[in-house]
Every structure is written in structure tokens, then in C-alpha cells.
Scaffold this motif. Structure first.
Motif, PDB file in Angstrom:
ATOM      1  N   GLY A 267      14.845  -6.800 -10.658  1.00  0.00           N
ATOM      2  CA  GLY A 267      15.606  -7.902 -11.231  1.00  0.00           C
ATOM      3  C   GLY A 267      16.986  -7.393 -11.602  1.00  0.00           C
ATOM      4  N   VAL A 268      18.018  -8.100 -11.157  1.00  0.00           N
ATOM      5  CA  VAL A 268      19.394  -7.701 -11.436  1.00  0.00           C
ATOM      6  C   VAL A 268      19.990  -8.713 -12.406  1.00  0.00           C
ATOM      7  CG1 VAL A 268      21.661  -7.228 -10.415  1.00  0.00           C
ATOM      8  CG2 VAL A 268      19.592  -6.712  -9.121  1.00  0.00           C
ATOM      9  N   GLY A 269      20.259  -8.279 -13.633  1.00  0.00           N
ATOM     10  CA  GLY A 269      20.887  -9.139 -14.626  1.00  0.00           C
ATOM     11  C   GLY A 269      22.392  -9.090 -14.468  1.00  0.00           C
ATOM     12  N   THR A 270      23.032 -10.256 -14.315  1.00  0.00           N
ATOM     13  CA  THR A 270      24.477 -10.296 -14.110  1.00  0.00           C
ATOM     14  C   THR A 270      25.132 -11.220 -15.134  1.00  0.00           C
ATOM     15  OG1 THR A 270      24.400 -12.197 -12.617  1.00  0.00           O
ATOM     16  CG2 THR A 270      24.159 -10.028 -11.599  1.00  0.00           C
ATOM     17  N   THR A 271      26.460 -11.249 -15.101  1.00  0.00           N
ATOM     18  CA  THR A 271      27.215 -12.152 -15.969  1.00  0.00           C
ATOM     19  C   THR A 271      27.479 -13.487 -15.267  1.00  0.00           C
ATOM     20  OG1 THR A 271      29.267 -11.180 -15.164  1.00  0.00           O
ATOM     21  CG2 THR A 271      28.350 -10.268 -17.205  1.00  0.00           C
ATOM     22  N   MET A 272      26.791 -13.711 -14.118  1.00  0.00           N
ATOM     23  CA  MET A 272      26.967 -14.925 -13.327  1.00  0.00           C
ATOM     24  C   MET A 272      26.455 -16.153 -14.086  1.00  0.00           C
ATOM     25  SD  MET A 272      25.583 -15.258  -9.426  1.00  0.00           S
ATOM     26  CE  MET A 272      25.725 -13.524  -9.166  1.00  0.00           C
ATOM     27  N   ASP A 273      27.121 -17.285 -13.906  1.00  0.00           N
ATOM     28  CA  ASP A 273      26.694 -18.542 -14.512  1.00  0.00           C
ATOM     29  C   ASP A 273      25.346 -18.958 -13.912  1.00  0.00           C
ATOM     30  OD1 ASP A 273      26.425 -21.031 -15.615  1.00  0.00           O
ATOM     31  OD2 ASP A 273      28.232 -21.888 -14.712  1.00  0.00           O
ATOM     32  N   PRO A 274      24.323 -19.217 -14.742  1.00  0.00           N
ATOM     33  CA  PRO A 274      22.996 -19.569 -14.223  1.00  0.00           C
ATOM     34  C   PRO A 274      22.966 -20.822 -13.348  1.00  0.00           C
ATOM     35  CG  PRO A 274      22.868 -19.058 -16.556  1.00  0.00           C
ATOM     36  CD  PRO A 274      24.323 -19.095 -16.198  1.00  0.00           C
ATOM     37  N   THR A 275      23.933 -21.719 -13.474  1.00  0.00           N
ATOM     38  CA  THR A 275      23.930 -22.918 -12.618  1.00  0.00           C
ATOM     39  C   THR A 275      24.141 -22.552 -11.149  1.00  0.00           C
ATOM     40  OG1 THR A 275      26.276 -23.319 -12.997  1.00  0.00           O
ATOM     41  CG2 THR A 275      24.728 -24.493 -14.417  1.00  0.00           C
ATOM     42  N   LEU A 276      24.769 -21.403 -10.878  1.00  0.00           N
ATOM     43  CA  LEU A 276      24.970 -20.964  -9.494  1.00  0.00           C
ATOM     44  C   LEU A 276      23.653 -20.546  -8.846  1.00  0.00           C
ATOM     45  CD1 LEU A 276      28.158 -18.750  -9.928  1.00  0.00           C
ATOM     46  CD2 LEU A 276      28.037 -21.036  -8.953  1.00  0.00           C
ATOM     47  N   THR A 277      22.667 -20.164  -9.668  1.00  0.00           N
ATOM     48  CA  THR A 277      21.421 -19.633  -9.129  1.00  0.00           C
ATOM     49  C   THR A 277      20.298 -20.655  -9.088  1.00  0.00           C
ATOM     50  OG1 THR A 277      20.672 -18.883 -11.294  1.00  0.00           O
ATOM     51  CG2 THR A 277      22.017 -17.357 -10.020  1.00  0.00           C
ATOM     52  N   ARG A 278      20.510 -21.855  -9.610  1.00  0.00           N
ATOM     53  CA  ARG A 278      19.419 -22.825  -9.666  1.00  0.00           C
ATOM     54  C   ARG A 278      19.037 -23.321  -8.269  1.00  0.00           C
ATOM     55  NH1 ARG A 278      23.591 -26.881 -11.044  1.00  0.00           N
ATOM     56  NH2 ARG A 278      23.318 -28.507  -9.487  1.00  0.00           N
ATOM     57  N   ALA A 279      17.805 -23.819  -8.172  1.00  0.00           N
ATOM     58  CA  ALA A 279      17.272 -24.397  -6.927  1.00  0.00           C
ATOM     59  C   ALA A 279      17.355 -23.421  -5.749  1.00  0.00           C
ATOM     60  CB  ALA A 279      17.986 -25.712  -6.590  1.00  0.00           C
ATOM     61  N   ASP A 280      17.137 -22.146  -6.002  1.00  0.00           N
ATOM     62  CA  ASP A 280      17.141 -21.113  -4.948  1.00  0.00           C
ATOM     63  C   ASP A 280      18.402 -21.142  -4.091  1.00  0.00           C
ATOM     64  OD1 ASP A 280      14.742 -20.074  -5.727  1.00  0.00           O
ATOM     65  OD2 ASP A 280      13.554 -21.186  -4.271  1.00  0.00           O
ATOM     66  N   ARG A 281      19.529 -21.475  -4.704  1.00  0.00           N
ATOM     67  CA  ARG A 281      20.779 -21.603  -3.963  1.00  0.00           C
ATOM     68  C   ARG A 281      21.278 -20.279  -3.383  1.00  0.00           C
ATOM     69  NH1 ARG A 281      24.769 -25.320  -7.240  1.00  0.00           N
ATOM     70  NH2 ARG A 281      23.099 -26.831  -7.221  1.00  0.00           N
ATOM     71  N   LEU A 282      20.893 -19.162  -3.989  1.00  0.00           N
ATOM     72  CA  LEU A 282      21.387 -17.869  -3.523  1.00  0.00           C
ATOM     73  C   LEU A 282      20.408 -17.137  -2.610  1.00  0.00           C
ATOM     74  CD1 LEU A 282      23.211 -16.451  -6.684  1.00  0.00           C
ATOM     75  CD2 LEU A 282      24.149 -17.726  -4.767  1.00  0.00           C
ATOM     76  N   VAL A 283      19.315 -17.795  -2.218  1.00  0.00           N
ATOM     77  CA  VAL A 283      18.351 -17.155  -1.322  1.00  0.00           C
ATOM     78  C   VAL A 283      19.039 -16.823  -0.003  1.00  0.00           C
ATOM     79  CG1 VAL A 283      16.273 -17.550   0.071  1.00  0.00           C
ATOM     80  CG2 VAL A 283      16.294 -18.132  -2.338  1.00  0.00           C
ATOM     81  N   GLY A 284      18.864 -15.588   0.458  1.00  0.00           N
ATOM     82  CA  GLY A 284      19.449 -15.168   1.727  1.00  0.00           C
ATOM     83  C   GLY A 284      20.865 -14.650   1.616  1.00  0.00           C
ATOM     84  N   GLN A 285      21.454 -14.732   0.423  1.00  0.00           N
ATOM     85  CA  GLN A 285      22.800 -14.200   0.254  1.00  0.00           C
ATOM     86  C   GLN A 285      22.709 -12.701  -0.001  1.00  0.00           C
ATOM     87  OE1 GLN A 285      25.844 -16.386  -1.103  1.00  0.00           O
ATOM     88  NE2 GLN A 285      24.892 -18.338  -0.733  1.00  0.00           N
ATOM     89  N   VAL A 286      23.784 -11.984   0.267  1.00  0.00           N
ATOM     90  CA  VAL A 286      23.779 -10.528   0.182  1.00  0.00           C
ATOM     91  C   VAL A 286      24.626 -10.072  -1.009  1.00  0.00           C
ATOM     92  CG1 VAL A 286      24.285  -8.404   1.447  1.00  0.00           C
ATOM     93  CG2 VAL A 286      23.512 -10.414   2.672  1.00  0.00           C
ATOM     94  N   LEU A 287      24.065  -9.141  -1.784  1.00  0.00           N
ATOM     95  CA  LEU A 287      24.734  -8.618  -2.976  1.00  0.00           C
ATOM     96  C   LEU A 287      25.121  -7.165  -2.715  1.00  0.00           C
ATOM     97  CD1 LEU A 287      23.764  -9.146  -6.571  1.00  0.00           C
ATOM     98  CD2 LEU A 287      23.604  -6.823  -5.769  1.00  0.00           C
ATOM     99  N   GLY A 288      26.319  -6.775  -3.123  1.00  0.00           N
ATOM    100  CA  GLY A 288      26.749  -5.390  -2.929  1.00  0.00           C
ATOM    101  C   GLY A 288      28.029  -5.099  -3.672  1.00  0.00           C
ATOM    102  N   ALA A 289      28.499  -3.877  -3.513  1.00  0.00           N
ATOM    103  CA  ALA A 289      29.749  -3.469  -4.145  1.00  0.00           C
ATOM    104  C   ALA A 289      30.902  -4.257  -3.523  1.00  0.00           C
ATOM    105  CB  ALA A 289      29.967  -1.973  -3.962  1.00  0.00           C
ATOM    106  N   VAL A 290      31.917  -4.547  -4.321  1.00  0.00           N
ATOM    107  CA  VAL A 290      33.075  -5.313  -3.836  1.00  0.00           C
ATOM    108  C   VAL A 290      33.734  -4.570  -2.670  1.00  0.00           C
ATOM    109  CG1 VAL A 290      35.326  -6.253  -4.449  1.00  0.00           C
ATOM    110  CG2 VAL A 290      33.459  -6.358  -6.094  1.00  0.00           C
ATOM    111  N   GLY A 291      33.927  -5.279  -1.569  1.00  0.00           N
ATOM    112  CA  GLY A 291      34.574  -4.701  -0.390  1.00  0.00           C
ATOM    113  C   GLY A 291      33.640  -3.928   0.522  1.00  0.00           C
ATOM    114  N   ALA A 292      32.374  -3.753   0.135  1.00  0.00           N
ATOM    115  CA  ALA A 292      31.444  -2.953   0.936  1.00  0.00           C
ATOM    116  C   ALA A 292      30.486  -3.803   1.768  1.00  0.00           C
ATOM    117  CB  ALA A 292      30.634  -2.025   0.020  1.00  0.00           C
ATOM    118  N   LEU A 293      30.574  -5.130   1.644  1.00  0.00           N
ATOM    119  CA  LEU A 293      29.631  -6.008   2.345  1.00  0.00           C
ATOM    120  C   LEU A 293      30.101  -6.330   3.763  1.00  0.00           C
ATOM    121  CD1 LEU A 293      28.683  -8.460  -0.514  1.00  0.00           C
ATOM    122  CD2 LEU A 293      27.270  -6.712   0.505  1.00  0.00           C
ATOM    123  N   PRO A 294      29.139  -6.634   4.665  1.00  0.00           N
ATOM    124  CA  PRO A 294      29.507  -6.981   6.047  1.00  0.00           C
ATOM    125  C   PRO A 294      30.193  -8.347   6.133  1.00  0.00           C
ATOM    126  CG  PRO A 294      27.123  -7.104   5.743  1.00  0.00           C
ATOM    127  CD  PRO A 294      27.701  -6.577   4.468  1.00  0.00           C
TER     128      PRO A 294
END
Length: 176
Positions: free
Chosen positions: A45-72
Motif C-alpha cells: 500500500g502506497v500512502g500519498t498526498t493525492m486527493d482521494p477523489t482521484l482514486t475513487r471508483a477504481d479510476r487509477l487501475v492500470g495506471q503506472v506509478l514511478g519517479a518523476v521523469g522515469a516513466l515510459p
């Protein structure tokens, strides 16, 4: 950290626009244990400072998390080297009839693509022997060489018909 493709919207001309989500990690957890760092394997589980409304209803499923500038890159069109199965899996047949054969890909048909943990639709734009050009219904953050699964709608169910490997794609501009 950065989450890609992030917020997907359309501009005034109807073109897709992706805005990555930037945040800061405040905690890492595995079940009830606080972690100092993450290693591959298991669920974290990754706790972030992100607004919880962005994560509701599985909206972020399939998105990729990584260091800034290091993502494909984020792609909207892919060129895939594919292999089709000989027979359909999980389809009932009457009596001694053989399982249904997998038909060749047709131009214009819509398939479901599984790329990493992202499931998205893809319209077949062109087919040439074992290469297919697919237009995605949602932008996907992935790399060239990534393996994908191809599914087709058969009797109101998605059935696996083959797999492939991304050769190249049309990357979209990411707004900062």
C-alpha cells in the motif's frame, strides 16, 4: 512521484489530453506492517498526498506509478506483433464437435487488450501477416517490447484469442 497517464480529458478540438498526477509518498504498508522501503513481490500500500477523489471508483487501475521523469511513454496507437491461438478457450461445443477456431483479425473490429494491469479496447486499423496496428480507446503508459493479451467478444463474453508484443506506437504529448 508521478502517475501516468493520469487525468485523461478532451480539449476543445476533441483530441485526448493526458495530465500526469504528481504527488509525494508519505507511507508504505504491507498488511499491518509499516515499511521503510519497497521490494518486488507481494502487495504494498502506497500512502500519498493525492486527493482521494482521484482514486475513487477504481479510476487509477492500470495506471503506472514511478519517479518523476522515469516513466515510459503514453501511447494511443500501437503496432503489435501477434500470435493467435488455434482454438477458442472456454467455449462449449455440442457433442463431438471440435472447439471453435480463432478467426483472423479483421480491419475495424474491436478487441480487448490487456497491457500490464490495464484493460482497454483497441480498434484494428490494419493487419499484415503477423503485424497489427491498433487504435486504443484509452491512452496506456507502456514500453515497446511489452507483452499483451488479445481478447475478442464471443457470445457476449470476452475470450482470449492470442497474445502479442508491442513493436512501436504513436506516443502522445504529456502536458506538465
Amino acid at each position: 512521484i508521478e502517475v501516468r497517464p493520469g487525468m485523461v480529458s478532451k480539449d476543445s478540438q476533441g483530441k485526448l489530453k493526458c495530465t500526469p498526477i504528481y504527488s509525494r509518498i508519505v507511507s508504505l504498508k504491507a498488511e499491518q506492517n509499516d515499511l521503510q522501503f519497497a521490494v518486488p513481490g507481494g502487495l504494498i500500500g502506497v500512502g500519498t498526498t493525492m486527493d482521494p477523489t482521484l482514486t475513487r471508483a477504481d479510476r487509477l487501475v492500470g495506471q503506472v506509478l514511478g519517479a518523476v521523469g522515469a516513466l515510459p511513454e503514453v501511447f494511443v496507437e500501437l503496432e503489435v506483433n501477434f500470435f493467435l491461438l488455434r482454438r477458442l478457450l472456454g467455449v462449449r461445443t455440442q457433442g463431438n464437435e471440435k472447439a471453435g477456431k480463432v478467426q483472423k483479425l479483421q480491419k475495424g473490429e474491436v478487441l480487448m487488450l490487456n497491457i500490464g494491469s490495464m484493460s482497454t479496447g483497441g480498434r484494428v486499423l490494419a493487419v499484415k501477416s503477423d503485424l497489427a496496428k491498433l487504435q486504443l480507446t484509452a491512452p496506456v503508459c507502456t514500453t515497446e517490447g511489452e507483452k499483451i493479451a488479445l481478447s475478442r467478444r464471443v457470445d457476449k463474453h470476452w475470450r482470449l484469442i492470442g497474445w502479442g508484443q508491442i513493436q512501436k506506437g504513436l506516443a502522445m504529448d504529456i502536458s506538465k
